[in-house]
Design a protein around this motif. Structure first.
Motif, PDB file in Angstrom:
ATOM      1  N   VAL A 126       0.822  -1.215   0.000  1.00 36.19           N
ATOM      2  CA  VAL A 126       0.000   0.000   0.000  1.00 36.19           C
ATOM      3  C   VAL A 126       0.855   1.265   0.000  1.00 36.19           C
ATOM      4  CG1 VAL A 126      -1.955  -1.127   1.120  1.00 36.19           C
ATOM      5  CG2 VAL A 126      -0.193  -0.024   2.537  1.00 36.19           C
ATOM      6  N   GLN A 127       2.158   1.116  -0.263  1.00 35.67           N
ATOM      7  CA  GLN A 127       3.069   2.254  -0.160  1.00 35.67           C
ATOM      8  C   GLN A 127       3.180   3.143  -1.399  1.00 35.67           C
ATOM      9  OE1 GLN A 127       6.937   1.090   1.251  1.00 35.67           O
ATOM     10  NE2 GLN A 127       6.147   0.307   3.198  1.00 35.67           N
ATOM     11  N   PRO A 128       2.887   2.682  -2.620  1.00 33.33           N
ATOM     12  CA  PRO A 128       3.110   3.563  -3.775  1.00 33.33           C
ATOM     13  C   PRO A 128       2.431   4.920  -3.613  1.00 33.33           C
ATOM     14  CG  PRO A 128       2.732   1.347  -4.546  1.00 33.33           C
ATOM     15  CD  PRO A 128       2.466   1.333  -3.059  1.00 33.33           C
ATOM     16  N   HIS A 129       3.194   5.972  -3.942  1.00 33.91           N
ATOM     17  CA  HIS A 129       2.672   7.325  -3.796  1.00 33.91           C
ATOM     18  C   HIS A 129       1.580   7.633  -4.817  1.00 33.91           C
ATOM     19  CE1 HIS A 129       5.926   7.739  -1.108  1.00 33.91           C
ATOM     20  NE2 HIS A 129       6.849   8.185  -1.941  1.00 33.91           N
ATOM     21  N   SER A 130       1.530   6.885  -5.917  1.00 32.13           N
ATOM     22  CA  SER A 130       0.562   7.160  -6.979  1.00 32.13           C
ATOM     23  C   SER A 130       0.385   5.907  -7.817  1.00 32.13           C
ATOM     24  CB  SER A 130       1.062   8.301  -7.872  1.00 32.13           C
ATOM     25  OG  SER A 130       2.227   7.890  -8.583  1.00 32.13           O
ATOM     26  N   GLY A 131      -0.568   5.956  -8.742  1.00 30.06           N
ATOM     27  CA  GLY A 131      -0.728   4.862  -9.682  1.00 30.06           C
ATOM     28  C   GLY A 131       0.474   4.716 -10.585  1.00 30.06           C
ATOM     29  N   ALA A 132       1.060   5.844 -10.998  1.00 25.33           N
ATOM     30  CA  ALA A 132       2.250   5.785 -11.851  1.00 25.33           C
ATOM     31  C   ALA A 132       3.405   5.123 -11.119  1.00 25.33           C
ATOM     32  CB  ALA A 132       2.641   7.196 -12.305  1.00 25.33           C
TER      33      ALA A 132
ATOM     34  N   GLY B 291      -5.786  -2.936 -19.051  1.00 25.43           N
ATOM     35  CA  GLY B 291      -6.309  -1.801 -18.306  1.00 25.43           C
ATOM     36  C   GLY B 291      -6.171  -0.545 -19.138  1.00 25.43           C
ATOM     37  N   ALA B 292      -6.873   0.495 -18.753  1.00 22.79           N
ATOM     38  CA  ALA B 292      -6.939   1.676 -19.605  1.00 22.79           C
ATOM     39  C   ALA B 292      -7.273   2.909 -18.792  1.00 22.79           C
ATOM     40  CB  ALA B 292      -7.991   1.477 -20.693  1.00 22.79           C
TER      41      ALA B 292
ATOM     42  N   MET C 247      -5.958  -1.491 -12.898  1.00 23.70           N
ATOM     43  CA  MET C 247      -7.411  -1.311 -12.742  1.00 23.70           C
ATOM     44  C   MET C 247      -7.738   0.018 -12.061  1.00 23.70           C
ATOM     45  SD  MET C 247      -8.607  -3.851  -9.658  1.00 23.70           S
ATOM     46  CE  MET C 247      -7.946  -3.699  -7.999  1.00 23.70           C
ATOM     47  N   ALA C 248      -6.861   1.002 -12.230  1.00 24.18           N
ATOM     48  CA  ALA C 248      -7.022   2.263 -11.518  1.00 24.18           C
ATOM     49  C   ALA C 248      -8.414   2.859 -11.675  1.00 24.18           C
ATOM     50  CB  ALA C 248      -5.966   3.263 -11.985  1.00 24.18           C
TER      51      ALA C 248
ATOM     52  N   THR D 174      -2.287  -3.441 -10.307  1.00 18.57           N
ATOM     53  CA  THR D 174      -2.017  -2.120  -9.738  1.00 18.57           C
ATOM     54  C   THR D 174      -3.286  -1.286  -9.780  1.00 18.57           C
ATOM     55  OG1 THR D 174      -1.370  -1.162 -11.876  1.00 18.57           O
ATOM     56  CG2 THR D 174       0.375  -2.189 -10.545  1.00 18.57           C
ATOM     57  N   SER D 175      -3.305  -0.265  -8.936  1.00 17.52           N
ATOM     58  CA  SER D 175      -4.448   0.641  -8.951  1.00 17.52           C
ATOM     59  C   SER D 175      -4.096   1.924  -8.229  1.00 17.52           C
ATOM     60  CB  SER D 175      -5.662   0.016  -8.259  1.00 17.52           C
ATOM     61  OG  SER D 175      -6.787   0.886  -8.308  1.00 17.52           O
ATOM     62  N   THR D 176      -4.825   2.960  -8.547  1.00 13.12           N
ATOM     63  CA  THR D 176      -4.871   4.123  -7.684  1.00 13.12           C
ATOM     64  C   THR D 176      -5.889   3.851  -6.585  1.00 13.12           C
ATOM     65  OG1 THR D 176      -6.525   5.099  -9.147  1.00 13.12           O
ATOM     66  CG2 THR D 176      -4.235   5.786  -9.482  1.00 13.12           C
ATOM     67  N   THR D 177      -5.924   4.747  -5.615  1.00  9.27           N
ATOM     68  CA  THR D 177      -6.882   4.581  -4.519  1.00  9.27           C
ATOM     69  C   THR D 177      -7.955   5.668  -4.522  1.00  9.27           C
ATOM     70  OG1 THR D 177      -5.201   5.654  -3.122  1.00  9.27           O
ATOM     71  CG2 THR D 177      -5.400   3.274  -2.983  1.00  9.27           C
ATOM     72  N   HIS D 178      -7.939   6.512  -5.547  1.00 10.83           N
ATOM     73  CA  HIS D 178      -8.992   7.525  -5.667  1.00 10.83           C
ATOM     74  C   HIS D 178      -9.953   7.069  -6.768  1.00 10.83           C
ATOM     75  CE1 HIS D 178      -5.178   8.651  -7.624  1.00 10.83           C
ATOM     76  NE2 HIS D 178      -5.859   9.279  -8.570  1.00 10.83           N
ATOM     77  N   LYS D 179     -10.263   7.855  -7.723  1.00  9.74           N
ATOM     78  CA  LYS D 179     -11.188   7.503  -8.807  1.00  9.74           C
ATOM     79  C   LYS D 179     -12.427   6.803  -8.240  1.00  9.74           C
ATOM     80  CE  LYS D 179      -7.501   7.272 -12.283  1.00  9.74           C
ATOM     81  NZ  LYS D 179      -6.248   7.241 -11.512  1.00  9.74           N
ATOM     82  N   THR D 180     -12.820   5.660  -8.790  1.00 12.80           N
ATOM     83  CA  THR D 180     -14.043   5.004  -8.313  1.00 12.80           C
ATOM     84  C   THR D 180     -13.890   4.409  -6.917  1.00 12.80           C
ATOM     85  OG1 THR D 180     -13.413   2.993  -9.500  1.00 12.80           O
ATOM     86  CG2 THR D 180     -14.950   4.485 -10.609  1.00 12.80           C
ATOM     87  N   LEU D 181     -12.661   4.251  -6.433  1.00 12.02           N
ATOM     88  CA  LEU D 181     -12.468   3.714  -5.081  1.00 12.02           C
ATOM     89  C   LEU D 181     -12.718   4.778  -4.015  1.00 12.02           C
ATOM     90  CD1 LEU D 181     -11.850   0.988  -3.863  1.00 12.02           C
ATOM     91  CD2 LEU D 181      -9.413   1.500  -4.040  1.00 12.02           C
ATOM     92  N   ARG D 182     -12.700   6.035  -4.415  1.00 12.17           N
ATOM     93  CA  ARG D 182     -13.126   7.177  -3.587  1.00 12.17           C
ATOM     94  C   ARG D 182     -12.260   7.378  -2.350  1.00 12.17           C
ATOM     95  NH1 ARG D 182     -19.513   7.920  -2.320  1.00 12.17           N
ATOM     96  NH2 ARG D 182     -19.052   6.346  -0.741  1.00 12.17           N
TER      97      ARG D 182
END
Length: 422
Positions: free
Chosen positions: A93-99, A174-175, A202-203, A225-233
């Protein structure tokens, strides 16, 4: 209500003023950028805690600094919750971003110069899937796949043929702007038949996957991989998920020390809160409404003659083709600026077969996640889609723009944003 910026205002009024301006912008516009959402107050509060003071290089229980016993608990809580949410065995859970998550995952399985395959940026992929402007395009031999020009959907047979020709180390599914379901099981077969690792980004759809309203990549992908914002809110950040214990060391070390130093434990706390929120039954209700609202946005735009790429959507976003609007004279950039003028925030976006510069584009991307968080329903979103159509078709008509601006204010009035903040 209290002035939540009181302390900041006393210490640094210039910054407080700018924060207030951004809050006002968010409150006074309909947010339709597909990669954005509004966090809960609890998530916001978790991010603004004394956890920001603590360095914690390494993993819980294996840190390079002392005094990490409390943040170890925070990080382990986030890990446990995200594993429960997505049904996986391991998580970082450490990545600072999806990138950052994508860099770590790609570098864990591909060496510089190795071939990787991802969706072409102009067809809906992401910068980190092989764009020449990005680390992924600079480090690896990129063999992009696109969309079928007739259906504007992924042609899995074509992807398989390409994989057999170039034998990539990693195939990325993913896209960033693809409005249809993705067949992860098929992608896994394509990847493994060609000797590749399957990485799924699946960001955009993570929240939809979490509640079972989009097929999950977890049973099929080697790494997700994923971001934690977007649809995950949740708060802005990244995560990496996997099932095979053989991958744990290489993925964890690709994050630290491979691509990051100390993790942001205050952000990880915000992630933990968001994961708990997503585990609640009401989150599935919310995501169901996100999907309904995305279709409604599309219907509204179609009713005004705007063509939707692929003819619609299966997820939270709609990609609109503006090439037939006003005899092709309206670009994505034009539309973005005109819509912001009336209080609707979208982003310009390339479309399949794009002929304009990526700084101009022939399309716009529209998403329903933030508007749904704010409380907009199906009828609201269909009307918003109609307003988008009216604005882009009459982009120089101030009377139309004024009427749209007035209606946007009416639509916003019943849905105040963060009223608790004063």
């Amino acid at each position: 209500m209290t002035d939540y910026l009181a302390g900041l205002r006393a210490q640094d009024p210039a910054v407080a003023e700018l924060v207030g301006e951004e809050l006002a912008r968010q409150r006074d516009s309909i947010e339709l950028i597909a990669s954005e959402n509004f966090v809960s107050l609890a998530v916001m509060q978790a991010v603004g805690t004394p956890l920001t003071n603590k360095y914690a290089e390494g993993l819980p229980g294996k840190r390079y600094y002392g005094g990490c016993w409390a943040v170890d608990k925070v990080e382990n809580l986030a890990i446990d919750r995200v594993k429960q949410l997505f049904g996986c065995n391991f998580a970082n859970v450490q990545p600072h971003s999806g990138a950052q998550a994508n860099y770590a995952a790609e570098s864990a399985f591909a060496k510089p110069g190795d071939a990787i395959m991802g969706m072409d940026l102009s067809n809906g992929g992401h910068l980190t899937h092989g764009s020449p402007a990005n680390f992924s395009g600079k480090l690896f031999d990129v063999q992009s796949y696109g969309l079928d020009p007739d259906t504007e959907r992924i042609n899995y047979d074509e992807v398989a043929e390409r994989a057999q020709r170039c034998h990539p180390a990693v195939i990325i599914a993913g896209a960033s702007a693809y409005p249809r379901l993705i067949d992860f099981e098929r992608f896994a077969k394509i990847a493994h038949d060609s000797g590749a690792i399957l990485m799924v980004d699946m960001a955009h759809i993570a929240g939809i996957v979490a509640v079972g309203l989009h097929p999950s990549p977890i049973p099929f992908a080697d790494v997700v991989t994923s971001t934690t914002h977007k649809t995950l809110r949740g708060t802005r950040g990244g995560i990496i998920l996997w099932n095979d214990p053989a991958y744990s060391r290489r993925l964890n070390s690709a994050v630290f020390p491979g691509s990051q130093g100390g993790p942001l434990e205050h952000v990880i706390a915000g992630k933990a809160v968001a994961f708990a929120e997503a585990l609640r039954p009401e989150f599935k209700t919310y995501i169901g409404q996100v999907l309904i609202n995305a279709k409604a946005l599309g219907r509204g735009m179609e009713s005004r003659g705007i063509r939707l790429v692929t003819g619609g959507t299966d997820n939270h976003l709609v990609l609109a083709d503006l090439t037939k609007v006003a005899d092709g004279q309206v670009s994505g950039k034009d539309a973005e600026q005109a819509l912001e003028r009336v209080g609707i925030t979208v982003n310009k976006n390339t479309i399949p077969g794009e002929r304009r510069s990526p700084f101009v584009t022939s399309g716009i991307r529209v998403g329903s996640a933030a508007a749904t968080t704010r409380g907009f329903g199906e009828q609201d979103c269909e009307r918003i889609g109609e307003l988008i159509g009216d604005v882009v078709a009459h982009i120089d008509d101030e009377r139309v723009l004024d009427r749209a601006e007035a209606e946007v204010k009416e639509l916003l009035a019943p849905h105040p944003l963060y009223p608790e903040l004063g």
